[in-house]
Design an enzyme around this catalytic site. Structure first.
Site, short mmCIF file in Angstrom:
data_model
loop_
_atom_site.label_atom_id
_atom_site.label_comp_id
_atom_site.label_asym_id
_atom_site.label_seq_id
_atom_site.Cartn_x
_atom_site.Cartn_y
_atom_site.Cartn_z
N SER A 109 46.97 18.87 41.15
CA SER A 109 47.45 18.01 40.22
C SER A 109 48.45 16.94 41.11
CB SER A 109 48.25 18.58 39.06
OG SER A 109 49.51 19.09 39.59
N LYS A 110 48.61 15.66 40.36
CA LYS A 110 49.29 14.81 41.07
C LYS A 110 50.55 15.28 41.77
CE LYS A 110 51.36 10.72 38.94
NZ LYS A 110 51.46 9.84 37.56
N ARG A 111 51.27 15.91 41.18
CA ARG A 111 52.46 16.55 41.90
C ARG A 111 52.74 17.35 43.04
NH1 ARG A 111 56.60 13.29 40.46
NH2 ARG A 111 56.44 12.12 38.37
N ASP A 166 53.19 4.37 41.76
CA ASP A 166 53.51 4.40 40.33
C ASP A 166 54.66 3.43 39.78
OD1 ASP A 166 54.19 5.13 37.86
OD2 ASP A 166 53.10 7.14 37.95
#
Length: 506
Positions: free
Chosen positions: A262-264, A280
């Site tokens: 995932s993104k993080r 972002d």
RNA sequence: GCCGAUGUCGUCUAACGGUUAGGAUAUCAGGUUUUCACCCUGAGGAUGAGAUUUCAAUUAUCUCCAUCGGUACCA
């Protein structure tokens, strides 16, 4: 056999992550292998989750990686099946929704999200389907006039597919074989919402794949559970003859623990999960990308290609052309692959070593200029040739070569303790005199002269060499000392030794 | 909970009934370099569990377990 046409169909809800990149890559490899077309379609049917800039990001990422789009968004030619953004295809979908409604294969429902929540709380494992639709507010429970007037009054509604219970739905998957699902476990999915006049993903992707004459749907495994619904939709719309073949790719998992990458995860674990940097703007945070981290696109492609596929040989390094030649869906594995960043580094190392020094030097010189260092290109090239083997990335080159440009200001304490003895300053002073006498300051000359001097004085070779290196580099690292001094020159070498004599142990 | 998919060294994977279960990466050790790295050599390291079929199961079937995915007016 029909013309191969595949599509990569991301939704512009943020940056494209590396799993999506792999899906795009496999689509591309498959298309090119079979002389087919690769389309890029933007699935922006969720107006609420639209993120500005995401589409441009996707196109730029694919370009950087060398995944060429033949048709659709970001393609050079406009394409014959335009438009390629689902939000621009609104008018198209309505017709098919009406068709399903007319055939009694779908129905209109007025239940609000709040009402649905209430039902879910009321009935355990609530599912909107044949067993519950009679309890709800829809065109099956309301009479025709009521439905009509509600719509005319502007009441919001959705169109739901009407699924017959207890049917066996078979999905043929190129990677997994036959997957059979009972229709009773599928709910009456929303196909269309009046609020924004847009279909949901399920309807839109089926309609578009049909209209765009897609031959193979190659997508992530997260779509496998809804594949039966899509098969049903092809049946309902009368398109089973031209239904694409399906291939559901295994997921890319996070390196530690389990679960989808995932993104993080990237910045948490110290490596990128995105192809290129993504800012972002909502939270004002930048997520790092492979491009900016110093990866070569070829290395990323190579690394990604082997995460879930292999040609069955022991070859590991492949050009894009070789991948196209060798790729086959039959050899895609079924199980999820953990993302191993260490292996990624190794791939980049391999590509860095294989690159001509002149190309690396071009990139590295820019890094140097940013640091305010202006150096001859030929010198940069020489330095690259001396240090590249100890780097994985171009931007590690600075750490490996800073001493070529900047004299040490500190001396590694451990090495000082071990290599800088009482007699060393005297020896280094003598060394300066020895070096002064050398006219042609080449590695061969200096090495010969210095070693002769050491021998004649009966000094300990290791003692001298290590102190010499400490003086010039400041640390026990780097290429051959005589290669280093040839690059930095006689004057600088002597200055550094003097400086070391003055600064160490004083 | 329900439905689906998937389980081979830490990681990516090979072996599509018979192999000392192979390779790569990572780790560790030795060599090389009088430095570091590269490189070379070597070492340790795996078939989730239990049944069934078979002369023979990593491979087929079943059960269990685990993991992941789905279960939205997200894709």
């Amino acid at each position: 056999m029909r013309k191969v046409r595949v599509r990569f169909a991301p939704s512009p809800t943020g940056p494209l992550h590396i799993g999506g990149v792999r899906t795009a890559l496999y689509n591309y490899l498959f298309a090119k292998k079979h002389g087919g077309d690769m389309l890029l379609r933007i699935e922006d049917t969720d107006s609420a989750r639209f993120v500005p800039g995401a589409e441009e990001y996707i196109v730029e990422s694919l370009n950087w990686l060398g995944i060429n789009i033949d048709e659709g968004v970001g393609a050079k030619s406009p394409g014959t099946h335009a438009p390629y953004r689902q939000s621009e295809r609104k008018a198209i979908y309505r017709k098919y929704v009406d068709q399903l409604l007319e055939k009694d294969l779908a129905y209109v429902a007025f239940d609000t999200p709040a009402e649905l929540d209430t039902k879910r709380a009321e009935i355990a494992n609530f599912q909107y389907d044949s067993s519950t639709r009679s309890l709800m507010t829809n065109s099956l429970t309301l009479n025709g006039d009521e439905v009509k007037s509600r719509i005319e009054n502007g009441e919001q509604y959705v169109v739901r597919i009407k699924i017959e219970p207890d049917q066996e739905i078979k999905v043929q998957d190129l990677i997994r074989g036959e997957v059979v699902v009972n229709s009773s476990v599928i709910d009456d999915k929303v196909l269309f919402k009046s609020s924004d006049e847009l279909p949901t993903y399920h309807l839109a992707n089926v309609v578009d794949d049909y209209l765009m004459e897609i031959s193979h749907v190659i997508r992530g495994e997260e779509w496998l559970p809804s594949a039966p619904l899509h098969v049903l939709l092809y049946q309902y719309l009368g398109w089973t003859e031209v239904m694409p073949e399906f291939a559901h790719l295994p997921l890319l998992l996070k390196p530690d623990g389990n679960g989808k990458l995932s993104k993080r995860d990237g910045d948490r674990l110290g490596f990128p999960v995105f192809p290129i940097n993504w800012l972002d703007s909502k939270i004002g945070e930048t997520f790092s990308g492979y491009r900016e981290a110093g990866y070569f696109p070829e290395a990323v492609v190579n690394f990604l290609s082997l995460l879930g596929w292999n040609p069955g040989t022991e070859q590991e390094i492949f050009s894009m052309d070789e991948l196209i030649e060798l790729f086959s869906l039959e050899r895609v594995s079924k199980s999820g692959a953990k993302f191993d960043y260490e292996k990624g580094k190794w791939f980049n190392h391999k590509y860095l070593q294989a690159k001509p020094n002149i190309e690396i030097a071009e990139i590295f010189q820019k890094v140097l200029i940013e640091k305010g260092i202006n150096t001859d290109f030929s010198k940069v090239e020489k330095i690259v040739s001396l240090v590249k083997e100890r780097a994985n990335f171009v931007n590690e080159l600075w750490d490996q070569s800073a001493f070529f440009f900047v004299a040490p200001t500190e001396y590694d304490a451990k090495t000082v303790q071990k290599r800088w003895k009482d007699e060393t300053p005297t020896q280094m002073t003598e060394l300066i005199d020895v070096l002064k006498e050398i006219n042609e300051f080449t590695p061969e000359n200096t090495e010969e002269v210095v070693k002769e001097w050491i021998t004649s004085k009966e000094y300990n070779l290791g003692g001298i060499m290590n102190a010499f290196r400490l003086s010039v580099v400041g640390e026990p690292k780097g290429p051959h000392i005589f290669d280093i001094i040839a690059v930095i020159g006689k004057d600088e070498t002597i200055a550094r030794i003097k400086s070391a004599i003055n600064n160490i142990n004083s």
